[in-house]
Design an enzyme around this catalytic site. Sequence first.
Site, short mmCIF file in Angstrom:
data_model
loop_
_atom_site.label_atom_id
_atom_site.label_comp_id
_atom_site.label_asym_id
_atom_site.label_seq_id
_atom_site.Cartn_x
_atom_site.Cartn_y
_atom_site.Cartn_z
N HIS A 132 35.14 54.72 37.93
CA HIS A 132 36.60 54.82 37.81
C HIS A 132 36.99 56.12 37.11
O HIS A 132 36.17 56.75 36.45
CB HIS A 132 37.17 53.64 37.01
CG HIS A 132 37.23 52.36 37.80
ND1 HIS A 132 36.12 51.55 37.96
CD2 HIS A 132 38.24 51.76 38.50
CE1 HIS A 132 36.46 50.50 38.72
NE2 HIS A 132 37.73 50.61 39.05
N LYS A 136 40.53 55.16 32.43
CA LYS A 136 40.39 53.70 32.40
C LYS A 136 39.91 53.24 31.03
O LYS A 136 39.01 53.85 30.45
CB LYS A 136 39.42 53.23 33.50
CG LYS A 136 39.31 51.71 33.56
CD LYS A 136 38.66 51.22 34.84
CE LYS A 136 38.49 49.72 34.86
NZ LYS A 136 39.76 48.98 34.80
P1 NAD Z 1 48.02 52.40 32.55
O1 NAD Z 1 47.45 52.61 31.19
O2 NAD Z 1 48.34 53.58 33.41
O3 NAD Z 1 49.37 51.52 32.46
C1 NAD Z 1 49.54 50.42 31.62
C2 NAD Z 1 51.02 50.37 31.21
O4 NAD Z 1 51.22 49.16 30.49
C3 NAD Z 1 51.43 51.54 30.33
O5 NAD Z 1 52.64 52.12 30.81
C4 NAD Z 1 51.64 50.88 28.96
O6 NAD Z 1 52.65 51.52 28.18
C5 NAD Z 1 52.05 49.48 29.38
N1 NAD Z 1 51.87 48.49 28.32
C6 NAD Z 1 50.86 48.40 27.42
N2 NAD Z 1 51.09 47.38 26.59
C7 NAD Z 1 52.26 46.83 26.96
C8 NAD Z 1 53.05 45.75 26.47
N3 NAD Z 1 52.66 45.05 25.38
N4 NAD Z 1 54.20 45.43 27.11
C9 NAD Z 1 54.62 46.15 28.18
N5 NAD Z 1 53.94 47.20 28.68
C10 NAD Z 1 52.78 47.53 28.07
O7 NAD Z 1 46.99 51.43 33.29
P2 NAD Z 1 46.87 51.13 34.86
O8 NAD Z 1 45.85 52.04 35.46
O9 NAD Z 1 48.24 51.04 35.45
O10 NAD Z 1 46.22 49.68 34.81
C11 NAD Z 1 46.89 48.60 34.16
C12 NAD Z 1 45.98 47.37 34.18
O11 NAD Z 1 45.80 46.94 35.54
C13 NAD Z 1 44.57 47.63 33.63
O12 NAD Z 1 44.15 46.46 32.95
C14 NAD Z 1 43.74 47.85 34.89
O13 NAD Z 1 42.38 47.56 34.73
C15 NAD Z 1 44.40 46.85 35.83
N6 NAD Z 1 44.22 47.13 37.27
C16 NAD Z 1 44.07 46.04 38.06
C17 NAD Z 1 43.98 46.19 39.43
C18 NAD Z 1 43.90 44.95 40.29
O14 NAD Z 1 43.87 45.06 41.54
N7 NAD Z 1 43.89 43.75 39.68
C19 NAD Z 1 44.02 47.46 40.01
C20 NAD Z 1 44.17 48.56 39.16
C21 NAD Z 1 44.29 48.38 37.79
#
Ligand code: NAD
Length: 244
Positions: A132, A136
């Site tokens: 990744h 991440k």
């Molecule tokens: P990222 O860090 O770009 O975004 C996360 C966002 O959540 C940020 O804007 C952050 O400010 C916000 N955030 C953090 N704590 C918060 C809270 N308490 N309340 C509201 N917002 C809050 O991360 P990303 O790449 O967008 O990934 C987010 C999550 O999704 C990760 O856990 C990642 O592993 C997961 N993910 C899952 C899949 C899937 O298909 N299930 C795919 C990609 C990513």
Amino acid sequence: MTKIIINGSKGRMGQALLACATRIPELEVVGAIDHGDDLAKVIARADVVIDFSFHSATLGVAELCAKNKKAIVIGTTGHSAAEKNKITALKSQIPMVVATNFSTGVNTLFWLTRKAAEILGPNFDLEVVEMHHRLKKDAPSGTATTLLEILADVRKLQLEEALRHGRKGIVGERTQNEIGIHAIRGGDVVGDHTVIFANNGERVELTHKASSRDTFANGALRAAQWLVQQKPGLYDMQDVLGLK
Ligand code: NAD
């Protein structure tokens, strides 16, 4: 019309969800929440909340959904076992989809991994490799963890005992009761996963490579539309895709 709120809306996945949702006429985004915003103030407007934020945020979001009888789609990964148990305990109150990966391709990989492990049997050594982007935060990825759970389930192994996170030093010969996991980080890779089945004389490798977050976003939006028709309960992407 399904009304959705996105939690984690300023993140990489949040932005992809907002962009993809505008292309689906049956969906309306009624809230975009990130750090510092108050979900409680807007949740009444929604049918379903989609959470792609941070592991420590999900339980509070899920509890608010349960209090307001709103469905929840959870894409966030990296939860501890204790967090996971508390979140999924809410399944008797609201419909919830929890999936470590929302892409159709990866859900096909999950299915193929189970089949391959069943067919190839205990003589094949099992290793999972994931890569990744450098930003991440959790490792190994949630998707890799699901692959490991599938492998351990087929082999009837306790995953925590069987896991070998990378290898270092004089670790001795490989046993049949271990499953290797290797997490690579770098650049802007959206998500690569390979499951290796290795025996003397031959090797099978199953690989999925995601090149756009839209594949996860569209899957999560599809899950949200499906979920509002369902009774309270815990569902995964295989349920949404009708693969069960
Ligand atoms: P990222 O860090 O770009 O975004 C996360 C966002 O959540 C940020 O804007 C952050 O400010 C916000 N955030 C953090 N704590 C918060 C809270 N308490 N309340 C509201 N917002 C809050 O991360 P990303 O790449 O967008 O990934 C987010 C999550 O999704 C990760 O856990 C990642 O592993 C997961 N993910 C899952 C899949 C899937 O298909 N299930 C795919 C990609 C990513």
